[in-house]
Design an enzyme around this catalytic site. Structure first.
Site, PDB file in Angstrom:
ATOM      1  N   SER A   1      18.738 -25.516 -17.116  1.00  0.00           N
ATOM      2  CA  SER A   1      19.542 -24.691 -16.212  1.00  0.00           C
ATOM      3  C   SER A   1      20.819 -24.234 -16.930  1.00  0.00           C
ATOM      4  O   SER A   1      20.735 -23.569 -17.957  1.00  0.00           O
ATOM      5  CB  SER A   1      19.837 -25.459 -14.923  1.00  0.00           C
TER       6      SER A   1
ATOM      7  N   HIS B   1      12.470 -24.658 -10.277  1.00  0.00           N
ATOM      8  CA  HIS B   1      13.664 -24.838 -11.096  1.00  0.00           C
ATOM      9  C   HIS B   1      14.048 -26.325 -11.097  1.00  0.00           C
ATOM     10  O   HIS B   1      14.199 -26.946 -10.054  1.00  0.00           O
ATOM     11  CB  HIS B   1      14.806 -24.005 -10.494  1.00  0.00           C
TER      12      HIS B   1
ATOM     13  N   ASP C   1      10.340 -20.695  -9.858  1.00  0.00           N
ATOM     14  CA  ASP C   1      11.796 -20.615 -10.049  1.00  0.00           C
ATOM     15  C   ASP C   1      12.290 -19.252  -9.576  1.00  0.00           C
ATOM     16  O   ASP C   1      11.737 -18.212  -9.935  1.00  0.00           O
ATOM     17  CB  ASP C   1      12.111 -20.804 -11.537  1.00  0.00           C
TER      18      ASP C   1
END
Length: 353
Positions: A190, A327, A297
């Site tokens: 991330s 995600h 995601d």
């Protein structure tokens, strides 16, 4: 409600006036609250993150915490296996170094969070590698580029370790014994993937000097990028779709508001590598890059676009899609079957370049 007092000169008359209490301007997952007077409150309650309960006991991995920036009191957690693999001639094999930056939208989390710790244990044991899992200053107390600057300090610290490893006078003994400084990989999930991108650019442009260490590759797990113009997958979730509530674009946009310099948009160079003010990347040398793009995601289109642009510039990019995953799947369950496949993909990349 707090009060303040006003004194009227020589008449000795006091008057009290109510001062409004600060209001919550942003509440991020109940962990970080930004108040109207600019103050920030933080909670150490990370119950929003599913706890890891299935870490095998007795893993052959050792770790310790090391200060890499005394000025800011910043640490990293260093992991190595507990026993060496030896060559046919009996020499100890050195291992690649994976410099890992945790996710959290630049606003939350730490390497100490059990989920990141468990993921590091799996990477060390199954790659195998030396893993340096680093903390950095968090927003909104420390807005970008603070996290990027701290990441650069990590690499400067590592460069110093590489330079000292031959004399062993100032080198960390674990790194001197285990680390192959010729195979350094920057990695993160991330916003940690965002950090890995910016470190790669800084190394390629000459802003960061790593010699005698060498940047051998970059691993970005669902990198956190943004932009003012939304991509199809970044549509806000339906109001009644609770299954999308955990990791949706509303949360990501809020984290950008907290992390970027005040008044900046998501086209700021820290968020959008191809924004109007971002430096061109065509002429910047990149090492091989591995990008993981989960199928579900909300950033999947932006991640795929980023990979396609780098490929069009002639960069060596491997994009791997993970079907049925969201995600942060490696963080939420680092011991799952999908996470095991992720580790296998990373292993093939690290040992194949």
């Amino acid at each position: 409600m707090p009060f303040y007092m006003v004194y009227w000169g020589g008449r000795g008359v006091y008057e009290t006036t109510a001062r409004p209490a600060p209001q919550v301007v942003e509440d991020c997952l109940g962990i970080v609250q930004l108040l109207s007077d600019g103050t920030v409150t933080r909670s150490d309650d990370y119950s929003v993150v599913p706890p890891v309960c299935n870490v095998p006991p007795g893993l052959p991995v050792q770790w310790k915490d090391v200060v890499y920036d005394t000025g800011h009191g910043l640490r990293l957690r260093m992991y190595t296996p507990t026993s060496h693999v030896r060559t046919d001639s009996g020499e100890k094999k050195k291992l690649p170094v994976l410099v890992y930056f945790h996710g959290g939208g630049f606003c939350i989390a730490s390497f100490e969070l059990l989920n990141f710790h468990a993921g590091a244990l799996r990477l060390v044991g199954e790659l195998p590698a030396v893993v340096l899992s680093a903390d950095y200053r968090l927003a909104p107390e420390h807005r970008l580029p603070a996290a990027h600057e701290d990441a650069e300090t990590v690499l400067s610290w590592l460069r110093g370790q590489a330079a000292s490893s031959s004399s062993a006078a100032d080198a960390d003994p674990w790194l001197a014994a285990w680390a192959d400084f010729g195979r350094v990989f920057v990695c993160g999930d991330s916003c940690g993937g965002n950090i890995a991108h910016h470190l790669t650019v800084s190394c390629g442009s000459g802003k960061i000097a790593l010699d005698p260490a060498r940047l051998a590759g970059c691993v970005m797990l669902w990198p956190y990028f943004g932009g003012e113009e939304k991509m199809p997958s970044e549509a806000p979730p339906p109001a009644d779709n609770s299954s999308s509530a955990a990791m949706n674009i509303v949360l990501f946009d809020q984290m950008w508001r907290l992390a970027l310099p005040a008044g900046s948009t998501r086209d700021h160079p820290a968020a959008n590598p191809f924004g109007p003010e971002s430096p061109p990347l065509d002429g910047v040398p990149f090492p091989p890059v591995l990008i993981v793009d989960p199928e579900r995601d909300v950033l999947r289109d932006r991640i795929a676009d980023y990979a396609a642009r780098l490929k069009a510039m002639g960069k060596h990019v491997e994009l791997v899609k993970f079907e049925g995953q969201d995600h942060g799947f490696f963080v939420f369950d680092p011991m799952s079957e999908a996470s095991g496949e992720l580790v296998r993909v990373v292993r093939l990349f690290v040992y194949g370049v």
